[in-house]
Design an enzyme around this catalytic site. Structure first.
Site, PDB file in Angstrom:
ATOM      1  N   ASP A  12       1.041  -1.194   0.052  1.00 47.22           N
ATOM      2  CA  ASP A  12       0.376  -0.035  -0.124  1.00 47.22           C
ATOM      3  C   ASP A  12       0.665   1.367  -0.008  1.00 47.22           C
ATOM      4  O   ASP A  12       0.290   2.167   0.770  1.00 47.22           O
ATOM      5  CB  ASP A  12      -0.753  -0.085   1.431  1.00 47.22           C
ATOM      6  CG  ASP A  12      -1.891  -1.060   0.483  1.00 47.22           C
ATOM      7  OD1 ASP A  12      -2.262  -1.697   0.603  1.00 47.22           O
ATOM      8  OD2 ASP A  12      -2.333  -2.330   2.603  1.00 47.22           O
ATOM      9  N   HIS A  40      -4.302  -2.074  -5.865  1.00 45.30           N
ATOM     10  CA  HIS A  40      -3.470  -0.465  -7.089  1.00 45.30           C
ATOM     11  C   HIS A  40      -4.707   0.260  -7.357  1.00 45.30           C
ATOM     12  O   HIS A  40      -5.484   0.122  -8.530  1.00 45.30           O
ATOM     13  CB  HIS A  40      -2.207  -0.785  -7.790  1.00 45.30           C
ATOM     14  CG  HIS A  40      -2.027  -1.683  -8.533  1.00 45.30           C
ATOM     15  ND1 HIS A  40      -2.150  -3.193  -7.691  1.00 45.30           N
ATOM     16  CD2 HIS A  40      -2.886  -1.727  -9.503  1.00 45.30           C
ATOM     17  CE1 HIS A  40      -2.210  -4.554  -8.725  1.00 45.30           C
ATOM     18  NE2 HIS A  40      -2.327  -3.777 -10.517  1.00 45.30           N
TER      19      HIS A  40
END
Length: 416
Positions: A12, A40
């Site tokens: 992340d 993503h």
């Protein structure tokens, strides 16, 4: 140019945004590990596009390659390809036939295994990724090449049921087989020898970008085991995950947030016991929607990740978010059971007493209304306190931060 983008924390980090930004300079973008546990988000002109299997750079690169190191849910991949076709014309995709297949059985097993772990739950995404990798190393996998044969699919599913049926419970093999075969019939035009394709592209002088999933601290071997993912995430796994020689890699870009986040259980030395960062940064998982744990930037982790990946340049994200806090800290080293550590150690006992040494910085404030001005003027126009923060990290890691992200959108980026 042959480049690799890797995460330097617990995933992340914003790799998707950085990869998308870079990919206008590359002909091919390659995923080499993980599955749809990797989420993503790419933002283009305010429009959000979310991928889990397709690499973020797909919006700009000429060819998308899914390597043999991945495990792929064919039904979910089909959905993403349809989404990609709506957003982009003339897409070209190469899927390694050697990649493993994630099935409904793996998702059932994933949830059941988490239940059985009880208080020692890892916090998986429940997408079946771990069990799919277990089958890869147990030599039980359905491969993408197998999806053109209903007999092969059924035989392998029956083998899985015979070995793991006590955990999965009753499963409709005919239905699951037909779903996989149907998806395979649509995907088969893309399936082939990805390694050979990459070799041909290299010999033609094409620029190739390898996009890592998750982050160094989630690597199955080098992460905070057992609270890790089920694949190797470091730059060296480019070779085993795609069949492309790592000796040809010229550029390793390490991506990290200006602070630290983590989903799931496990050690987190610089964790903050408040929701301020989570709220400011909208820190919720792309795949699961779970709230991320948040903490200050951790230099011992970054030193460890920089070494593991042999990074030669860095990209920092979410500096715009960090400035919304009144005070900013950076974890510079640990004291563990009385011993000093500047780099994350090979092992930390859960019962160990950990003290983090911090450096404190003055905030640069909320820059939301001024970002466009900074983008037009470059690095030297950034607030003094922000530049001081960046340069402190560079000095600490002995590596240049070349890419600075000030927002989600592709355009909100400064290159030094």
């Amino acid at each position: 140019m042959i480049s690799v983008v890797v995460g330097m924390q617990f995933g992340d980090e914003g790799k998707g945004k950085i990869t998308d930004y870079l990919c206008s300079n590359y002909d091919d973008v390659v995923r080499f590990n993980g599955g749809n546990n990797a989420g993503h988000t790419v933002v283009i002109d305010g429009k959000k596009i979310k991928f889990h299997l397709i690499p973020s750079g797909a919006m700009q690169a000429g060819t998308v390659v899914l390597g043999n190191g991945m495990v792929i849910d064919p039904l979910k991949l089909l959905d993403e390809i349809k989404q990609l076709k709506l957003a982009k014309d003339n897409i070209k995709i190469v899927i390694s036939g050697r990649a493993g297949v994630v099935t409904e059985l793996h998702r059932i097993l994933d949830k059941k295994e988490e239940e059985l772990r009880s208080n020692s739950s890892i916090g998986t995404t429940s997408q079946g990724i771990g069990p799919a990798y277990e089958d890869k190393y147990g030599r039980l996998s359905i491969k993408m090449y197998d999806l053109n044969s209903i007999k092969k699919i059924k035989d392998k599913l029956n083998q899985l049921i015979a070995m793991k049926g006590l955990l999965t419970g009753p499963v409709d093999i005919d239905r699951v087989s037909n779903e996989l075969y149907s998806a395979g019939s649509e995907l088969y035009e893309y399936i082939g020898d990805a390694s050979e394709f990459l070799e041909d592209e290299y010999r033609l002088g094409k620029n190739i970008l390898f996009e890592g999933a998750q982050g160094a601290m989630l690597d199955i071997d080098f992460g905070t085991y057992p609270f890790v993912t089920s694949s190797n995430t470091v730059a060296g796994s480019v070779s085993t995950g795609s069949g492309f020689s790592f000796r040809r890699v010229e550029d390793v870009i390490g991506v990290f947030k200006a602070y630290t986040t983590k989903v799931g259980s496990g050690i987190f030395p610089t964790e903050i016991g408040s929701d301020d960062l989570r709220i400011a940064g909208n820190e919720y998982g792309t795949t699961t929607g779970r709230p991320r744990r948040t903490g200050w930037l951790d230099l011992p982790i970054l030193r460890y990740a920089a070494y593991l990946n042999d990074v030669n340049r860095l990209a920092i994200t979410k500096l715009d978010i960090l400035g919304k806090l009144n005070q900013i800290k950076v974890g510079t080293s640990y004291i563990i059971d009385g011993k000093d550590y500047e780099r994350f150690p090979d092992k930390i006992d859960p019962e160990s007493e950990i003290t983090v040494n911090y450096e404190t910085f003055e905030t640069w404030g909320d820059i939301s209304s001024r970002i466009s001005g900074y983008l037009g003027s470059g690095y030297d126009a950034l607030p003094y306190n922000m530049r001081k923060y960046i340069e402190f990290i560079e000095d600490s890691l002995n590596c240049s931060i070349d890419i600075i992200s000030l927002g989600e959108d592709r355009k909100s980026t400064i290159v030094k």
